[in-house]
Design a protein around this motif. Structure first.
Motif, mmCIF file in Angstrom:
data_model
loop_
_atom_site.group_PDB
_atom_site.id
_atom_site.type_symbol
_atom_site.label_atom_id
_atom_site.label_comp_id
_atom_site.label_asym_id
_atom_site.label_seq_id
_atom_site.Cartn_x
_atom_site.Cartn_y
_atom_site.Cartn_z
ATOM 1 N N VAL A 159 13.050 6.486 -1.505
ATOM 2 C CA VAL A 159 12.153 4.583 -1.908
ATOM 3 C C VAL A 159 10.788 5.214 -1.702
ATOM 4 O O VAL A 159 10.435 6.174 -0.619
ATOM 5 N N PRO A 160 10.217 4.170 -2.641
ATOM 6 C CA PRO A 160 8.367 4.446 -2.451
ATOM 7 C C PRO A 160 8.268 4.070 -1.193
ATOM 8 O O PRO A 160 8.532 2.907 0.211
ATOM 9 N N ASN A 161 7.276 4.777 -0.222
ATOM 10 C CA ASN A 161 6.754 4.598 1.278
ATOM 11 C C ASN A 161 5.438 5.536 1.250
ATOM 12 O O ASN A 161 5.474 6.532 0.658
ATOM 13 N N GLY A 162 4.311 4.448 1.281
ATOM 14 C CA GLY A 162 3.205 4.552 1.498
ATOM 15 C C GLY A 162 1.975 4.503 0.785
ATOM 16 O O GLY A 162 2.078 4.024 -0.540
ATOM 17 N N ILE A 163 0.774 3.781 1.487
ATOM 18 C CA ILE A 163 -0.051 3.148 0.637
ATOM 19 C C ILE A 163 -1.451 3.123 1.638
ATOM 20 O O ILE A 163 -1.360 3.332 2.869
ATOM 21 N N ALA A 164 -2.165 3.773 0.841
ATOM 22 C CA ALA A 164 -4.029 4.328 1.185
ATOM 23 C C ALA A 164 -4.663 3.066 0.726
ATOM 24 O O ALA A 164 -4.560 3.575 -0.696
ATOM 25 N N TYR A 165 -5.592 2.907 1.213
ATOM 26 C CA TYR A 165 -7.086 1.635 0.619
ATOM 27 C C TYR A 165 -8.112 2.819 0.418
ATOM 28 O O TYR A 165 -8.958 2.518 1.634
ATOM 29 N N ASN A 166 -8.330 2.290 -0.489
ATOM 30 C CA ASN A 166 -9.951 3.551 -0.357
ATOM 31 C C ASN A 166 -11.232 2.362 -0.862
ATOM 32 O O ASN A 166 -11.222 1.518 -1.581
ATOM 33 N N THR A 167 -11.929 2.350 0.524
ATOM 34 C CA THR A 167 -12.397 1.066 0.365
ATOM 35 C C THR A 167 -14.409 1.033 -0.155
ATOM 36 O O THR A 167 -14.371 0.491 -0.840
ATOM 37 N N ALA A 168 -14.313 2.066 -0.426
ATOM 38 C CA ALA A 168 -15.230 2.850 -1.124
ATOM 39 C C ALA A 168 -15.352 1.908 -3.140
ATOM 40 O O ALA A 168 -16.115 1.405 -3.720
ATOM 41 N N THR A 169 -13.921 2.807 -3.243
ATOM 42 C CA THR A 169 -13.607 2.542 -4.750
ATOM 43 C C THR A 169 -12.737 0.671 -4.691
ATOM 44 O O THR A 169 -12.502 0.926 -6.069
ATOM 45 N N LYS A 170 -12.040 0.055 -4.215
ATOM 46 C CA LYS A 170 -11.441 -0.428 -3.776
ATOM 47 C C LYS A 170 -9.810 -0.330 -4.871
ATOM 48 O O LYS A 170 -9.385 -1.163 -5.431
ATOM 49 N N LYS A 171 -9.774 0.587 -4.474
ATOM 50 C CA LYS A 171 -8.612 1.585 -5.916
ATOM 51 C C LYS A 171 -7.119 1.766 -4.102
ATOM 52 O O LYS A 171 -7.115 1.928 -3.105
ATOM 53 N N PHE A 172 -6.169 1.360 -4.100
ATOM 54 C CA PHE A 172 -4.735 2.192 -3.533
ATOM 55 C C PHE A 172 -4.273 3.354 -4.145
ATOM 56 O O PHE A 172 -4.647 4.174 -5.198
ATOM 57 N N TYR A 173 -3.988 4.341 -2.786
ATOM 58 C CA TYR A 173 -2.795 5.261 -3.518
ATOM 59 C C TYR A 173 -1.820 4.987 -2.903
ATOM 60 O O TYR A 173 -1.679 4.470 -1.678
ATOM 61 N N VAL A 174 -0.331 5.338 -3.764
ATOM 62 C CA VAL A 174 0.237 4.930 -3.592
ATOM 63 C C VAL A 174 1.732 6.121 -3.612
ATOM 64 O O VAL A 174 1.691 6.702 -4.570
ATOM 65 N N THR A 175 2.900 6.292 -3.347
ATOM 66 C CA THR A 175 3.423 7.457 -3.189
ATOM 67 C C THR A 175 4.995 7.048 -2.480
ATOM 68 O O THR A 175 5.203 5.558 -2.064
ATOM 69 N N GLY A 176 5.730 8.255 -2.419
ATOM 70 C CA GLY A 176 6.965 7.837 -1.376
ATOM 71 C C GLY A 176 7.438 8.906 -1.059
ATOM 72 O O GLY A 176 7.279 9.899 -0.826
ATOM 73 N N LYS A 177 8.999 8.451 -0.287
ATOM 74 C CA LYS A 177 9.740 9.862 0.547
ATOM 75 C C LYS A 177 10.420 10.549 -0.468
ATOM 76 O O LYS A 177 10.780 10.863 -1.526
ATOM 77 N N TRP A 178 9.628 12.382 -0.329
ATOM 78 C CA TRP A 178 10.052 13.149 -1.244
ATOM 79 C C TRP A 178 9.804 13.051 -2.155
ATOM 80 O O TRP A 178 10.091 13.907 -3.886
ATOM 81 N N TRP A 179 8.742 11.887 -2.754
ATOM 82 C CA TRP A 179 7.952 11.932 -4.769
ATOM 83 C C TRP A 179 7.184 13.231 -4.558
ATOM 84 O O TRP A 179 6.120 13.603 -4.039
ATOM 85 N N PRO A 180 7.076 13.650 -6.064
ATOM 86 C CA PRO A 180 6.389 14.362 -7.065
ATOM 87 C C PRO A 180 4.964 14.443 -6.853
ATOM 88 O O PRO A 180 4.264 15.508 -7.608
ATOM 89 N N LEU A 181 4.588 12.930 -7.007
ATOM 90 C CA LEU A 181 3.466 12.457 -7.558
ATOM 91 C C LEU A 181 3.255 11.275 -6.376
ATOM 92 O O LEU A 181 3.847 10.933 -5.524
ATOM 93 N N LEU A 182 1.294 11.509 -6.386
ATOM 94 C CA LEU A 182 0.956 10.564 -5.577
ATOM 95 C C LEU A 182 0.299 9.774 -6.634
ATOM 96 O O LEU A 182 -0.380 10.203 -8.250
ATOM 97 N N TYR A 183 -0.115 8.228 -6.685
ATOM 98 C CA TYR A 183 -1.248 7.434 -7.832
ATOM 99 C C TYR A 183 -1.946 6.660 -6.752
ATOM 100 O O TYR A 183 -1.369 6.560 -6.147
ATOM 101 N N GLU A 184 -2.937 6.650 -7.575
ATOM 102 C CA GLU A 184 -3.858 6.198 -7.770
ATOM 103 C C GLU A 184 -3.695 4.832 -8.130
ATOM 104 O O GLU A 184 -4.038 4.974 -10.031
ATOM 105 N N ILE A 185 -3.946 3.849 -7.705
ATOM 106 C CA ILE A 185 -3.530 2.661 -8.789
ATOM 107 C C ILE A 185 -4.598 1.483 -8.413
ATOM 108 O O ILE A 185 -5.064 1.441 -7.091
ATOM 109 N N GLU A 186 -4.908 0.568 -9.751
ATOM 110 C CA GLU A 186 -5.632 -0.057 -9.528
ATOM 111 C C GLU A 186 -5.065 -1.956 -9.652
ATOM 112 O O GLU A 186 -3.651 -2.347 -10.261
ATOM 113 N N LEU A 187 -5.347 -3.002 -8.761
ATOM 114 C CA LEU A 187 -4.387 -4.070 -8.132
ATOM 115 C C LEU A 187 -4.942 -4.641 -9.052
ATOM 116 O O LEU A 187 -6.343 -5.253 -9.256
ATOM 117 N N GLY A 188 -4.323 -6.086 -10.202
ATOM 118 C CA GLY A 188 -4.272 -7.242 -10.881
ATOM 119 C C GLY A 188 -4.719 -8.218 -9.798
ATOM 120 O O GLY A 188 -4.757 -8.677 -8.707
#
Length: 264
Positions: A234-263
């Motif tokens: 499942v998805p698990n893991g949320i991190a916020y970059n205060t400088a860029t206002k973007k989030f990082y998300v990933t999950g348990k045993w995921w092969p990728l870390l995503y940088e996302i921008e919220l609408g």
């Protein structure tokens, strides 16, 4: 005539009494707010270590910190965002199942699951203290002053950082009903973001009222992760970059870390 006067006196007394009665719980309930879907766009994706059972994620001063779980393999890790490789790590004793992490005033805090312990480290991973906590540990973040904890229920709990004294709790509601399975947390721009365990959702919560104001669906990212690595959970893991206002998300045993921008 006297009987008629008595009748009207009683009638008026009933009216006054009814007008003074407290409102029913239904009348006192606040207006239910509609939970709006929260759109996002993927800006980048980076390799991530599939041996990491992510329980906590934190972006701090240019570094990505990860807390992982499972008995015998729980760690605190500083990883390279670009290639997912570990730059520094410390392994927990095999008797501990690591959970959420957060960093407050250059100090790292790490929850444990059922062991009722919170570990405190310096930024170079030197353990400096440990505290007891009165419940299971799941997610952990901070609002710049207090530590905020989830225990897998529908409540969030506020603690003093040193000593882990419980300050208050807040029930979280979605469309007027209590929510459930609140897990990994991130505090960003005045709101709490929480992974809802076993689901693809991240809930955006007003921490002062506990009301879920929006909902982010990571189903597409979860499916992509499973296509790349069948063991992705499942998805698990949320991190916020205060400088860029973007989030990082990933999950348990995921092969990728995503940088996302919220609408909006």
């Amino acid at each position: 005539m006297k009987r008629i006067l008595n009748f009207w006196g009683v009638f008026m007394l009933i009216l006054v009494t009814q007008s003074c009665q407290p409102k029913t719980s239904e009348e006192q309930q606040p207006e239910t707010k509609t939970v709006h879907p929260l759109n996002f766009s993927v800006l980048a994706s980076h390799p991530h270590d599939t041996s990491s059972y992510i329980q906590g994620l934190q972006y701090y001063d240019g570094g990505l910190y990860e807390g992982t779980g499972q008995y015998g393999s729980s760690k605190l890790i500083l990883s390279n965002i670009k290639d997912g490789k570990s730059l520094q790590s410390i392994k927990l004793d095999e008797s501990y199942f690591g959970e959420g992490i957060t960093i407050l005033r250059d100090t790292i805090y790490q929850l444990t699951w059922r062991e009722n312990k919170v570990f405190q480290y310096t930024l170079d991973f030197k353990k400096i203290n440990e505290f007891s906590i009165d419940k299971e540990g799941w997610g952990l973040t901070n609002n710049g002053q207090d530590l905020i904890v989830t225990n897998g229920s529908g409540e969030i709990f506020f603690y003093k950082p040193n000593g882990m004294q419980l300050l208050k709790s807040q029930l979280v509601t979605e469309n007027g009903s209590p929510t459930y399975n609140l897990n990994e947390l991130e505090f960003a721009e005045g709101y709490l973001y929480a992974n809802q365990y076993t689901t693809p959702y991240i809930l955006k919560i007003d921490p002062t009222t506990g009301v879920v104001v929006a909902k982010l669906d990571l189903s597409t990212l979860w499916e992509q992760a499973r296509q790349l690595y069948s063991g992705a959970e499942v998805p698990n893991g949320i991190a916020y970059n205060t400088a860029t206002k973007k989030f990082y998300v990933t999950g348990k045993w995921w092969p990728l870390l995503y940088e996302i921008e919220l609408g909006q």
